[in-house]
Write an enzyme that holds these catalytic residues in place. Structure first.
Site, mmCIF file in Angstrom:
data_model
loop_
_atom_site.group_PDB
_atom_site.id
_atom_site.type_symbol
_atom_site.label_atom_id
_atom_site.label_comp_id
_atom_site.label_asym_id
_atom_site.label_seq_id
_atom_site.Cartn_x
_atom_site.Cartn_y
_atom_site.Cartn_z
ATOM 1 C CE LYS A 1 -2.137 76.360 -10.934
ATOM 2 N NZ LYS A 1 -2.547 77.649 -11.482
ATOM 3 N NE ARG B 1 -1.420 81.781 -21.058
ATOM 4 C CZ ARG B 1 -1.955 82.808 -20.407
ATOM 5 N NH1 ARG B 1 -1.514 84.028 -20.624
ATOM 6 N NH2 ARG B 1 -2.915 82.626 -19.529
HETATM 7 N N1 BES Z 1 -4.352 75.368 -15.200
HETATM 8 C C1 BES Z 1 -4.396 76.725 -14.818
HETATM 9 C C2 BES Z 1 -5.782 77.320 -14.878
HETATM 10 C C3 BES Z 1 -6.786 76.755 -13.920
HETATM 11 C C4 BES Z 1 -6.925 77.280 -12.673
HETATM 12 C C5 BES Z 1 -7.600 75.732 -14.310
HETATM 13 C C6 BES Z 1 -7.872 76.767 -11.814
HETATM 14 C C7 BES Z 1 -8.541 75.203 -13.454
HETATM 15 C C8 BES Z 1 -8.686 75.720 -12.207
HETATM 16 C C9 BES Z 1 -3.485 77.552 -15.727
HETATM 17 O O1 BES Z 1 -2.343 76.935 -16.154
HETATM 18 C C10 BES Z 1 -3.058 78.732 -14.925
HETATM 19 O O2 BES Z 1 -2.328 78.559 -14.006
HETATM 20 N N2 BES Z 1 -3.543 79.880 -15.285
HETATM 21 C C11 BES Z 1 -3.248 81.071 -14.598
HETATM 22 C C12 BES Z 1 -2.900 82.079 -15.654
HETATM 23 C C13 BES Z 1 -2.095 83.226 -15.200
HETATM 24 C C14 BES Z 1 -0.761 82.858 -14.663
HETATM 25 C C15 BES Z 1 -1.960 84.165 -16.374
HETATM 26 C C16 BES Z 1 -4.446 81.487 -13.780
HETATM 27 O O3 BES Z 1 -5.584 81.255 -14.218
HETATM 28 O O4 BES Z 1 -4.257 81.997 -12.698
HETATM 29 MN MN MN Z 2 -0.757 77.130 -14.753
#
Ligand code: BES
Ligand code: MN
Ligand code: ZN
Length: 503
Positions: free
Chosen positions: A282, A356
């Protein structure tokens, strides 16, 4: 009901004002100001008449006038609380009104509240209290030196009620008790979500689950790396591969249905202790907030904490897959192909789409219990927040009836969800050229992220009625509702609890 639990706030029902401490709250509708109840002390009626006349207080919704009153025999402070025009208050306005009141008292460091409860608030007393309790949440619990003396500044609440009412005293008492169980469990959920990962980790989640199981005589199993490997939880183990701590899968069982063998409802909560994104790390995406990524799991624990106290007449299975998505020389890589508990192979096209994967294994495991319904609750995607903002969870799945029940339960508790589409087109997008599935749609990844997360899960669910609650945009907030505080919101908790009560 089981009265064993001790609550932080002391709440009582009284037929007349007894206390001479704290604050006296008088909630008033706009049109009531000219025709005040004779139950009010004459001095206060006089005062309200005066402030009404010179327009210092109109009774508009959420209007507040706090003043030092200091009349003999009365609490030293008086707070006039506006309820607006309509005598029929919506759940949302009751919650907001109680939340604002709670925050005002909190900032004034007032420990005791005496409230002349108007009959219009009797039915919604449970909501009123849940909001009041929530508004007192202490976000500074880990402060050691500049700590406030009490976890709750507001410690005593006395409701002063009329004798004659459509709602009996017994009913009001039951509402108070229920609100306290719910408020206390919401606090438990928020504590788990707010605390960073050096406080809340797989071990502490498991300890909490054991404690809940022991206190309520639930059946519990907690699988660690060794068992998970033997059983074939390839997805959960792959996500946790880069972590020092073991992966876990918590399984709780509650039997509340009159028919002992009634198929259970399976609640599955994402338990990612911390989500760095892995090698698809991230970047500039508030990584520090990613200790919230176990909010779904915390919600499931919070629900189990009070299933028995609230005498929920259902059989419920709770499953919480726990892992940490970290980077190390052992972590899983983009392009790895893993084998899931279901037997599917999955091409890891993005290590940040980890939720997921752990949920999919948990779903496969849940199917062994032949559930009548499957519910997944997870901070699965940021895209859910982009789609519906921070007041709605995304609702997806394969069963419109189940989804509508959950949506309505959310409406009734102001813990809302909104349906998002899950068409075949998006489900197809999760197929891989080199494995059965991929965890991320590389081509058109920017579009419908929440739907594609659910699309991946749909391969593991099969035909079991399933609803997925994506709290990625709502579990943690910088923009709290009037009755919430910054950080964890507990979103989904009230929605699910109401659903379990109603279904
Ligand atoms: N835990 C995150 C989603 C999330 C982001 C929750 C911000 C709360 C606040 C999840 O694991 C994630 O990283 N999702 C990605 C998905 C993508 C890589 C398909 C996202 O939302 O960017
Ligand atoms: Mn994630
Ligand atoms: Zn995540």
């Amino acid at each position: 009901m089981n009265f064993a639990r001790i609550f932080c706030m002391k709440i009582s029902l009284q037929q007349r004002l007894k206390s001479k401490d704290g604050v006296l709250v008088v909630p008033l509708f706009e049109n009531q100001l000219k025709d005040l109840s004779q139950n009010l002390p004459a001095k206060i009626r006089e005062f309200i008449g005066k402030v009404h006349k010179n327009k210092a207080f109109k009774g508009a919704k959420n209007e507040m006038l706090l003043t030092y009153f200091g009349d003999k025999g009365l609490p030293p402070r008086l707070l006039l609380l506006g309820l607006g025009k309509s005598p029929a208050l919506s759940v949302k306005s009751i919650l907001n009104c109680a939340g604002m009141l709670g925050k005002k008292l909190k900032s004034g460091k007032i420990a005791e509240l005496n409230i002349l409860l108007p009959q219009e608030l009797y039915v919604g007393l449970e909501h009123f209290l849940i909001a009041l309790i929530q508004s007192q949440y202490d976000t500074g619990k880990l402060k050691k030196i500049n700590k406030s003396k009490h976890p709750h500044d507001l410690q005593k609440v006395n409701f002063i009620i009329d004798k004659i009412s459509r709602v009996s005293e017994k009913e009001l008492e039951a509402k108070i008790e229920k609100a306290q169980y719910i408020g206390s469990s919401l606090e438990f959920v928020k504590d788990l979500v707010n605390r960073p990962s050096n406080y809340v980790h797989g071990e502490s989640m498991a300890q909490n689950a054991y404690k809940i199981a022991k206190e309520n005589y639930y059946k519990i199993g907690v699988f660690g790396n060794k068992e998970l490997k033997k059983m074939g939880f390839g997805g959960l183990l792959a996500v946790n591969q880069g972590a020092h701590n073991e992966a876990k899968c918590i399984v709780l069982q509650y039997h509340g249905a009159p028919k002992k063998n009634e198929p259970p409802i399976a609640l599955i909560g994402k338990g990612i202790i911390f989500d760095t994104g892995g090698y698809n790390m991230k970047m500039n995406k508030k990584m520090d907030e990613m200790h919230q990524d176990m909010a779904g799991g915390a919600t499931v624990l919070g629900i189990f904490r009070i299933l028995k106290d609230l005498e929920i007449k259902k059989n419920v299975i709770g499953i919480i897959p726990i892992a940490e998505n970290l980077v190390s020389d052992k972590a899983y890589r983009p392009s790895d192909i893993i084998t899931m508990l279901s037997g599917h192979t999955v091409e890891i096209t993005n290590t940040d789409a980890e939720g997921r994967i752990v949920l999919a294994d948990a779903i496969t495991y849940a199917l062994e219990f032949k559930p009548q319904a499957l519910i997944t609750i997870a901070t699965l995607t940021g895209a859910a927040g982009i789609a519906v903002g921070n007041r709605y969870a995304g609702l997806l799945g394969n069963d419109p009836i189940l989804r509508n029940k959950i949506k309505n339960a959310g409406k009734e508790t102001d813990d809302r969800g909104w349906s998002l589409p899950l068409p075949k087109d998006y489900i197809e997008k999760m197929k891989s050229k080199v494995a059965d599935l991929r965890n991320y749609d590389v081509g058109s990844s920017h579009y419908a992220g929440a739907s594609k997360g659910a699309a991946f899960l749909s391969y593991f669910v099969g035909k079991t009625p399933w609803c997925h609650i994506d709290i990625g945009g709502t579990a943690f907030t910088e923009d709290p509702k009037p009755y919430q505080t910054h950080g964890a919101t507990g979103h989904g908790f009230l929605m699910l609890l109401k659903f379990l009560e109603q279904t």
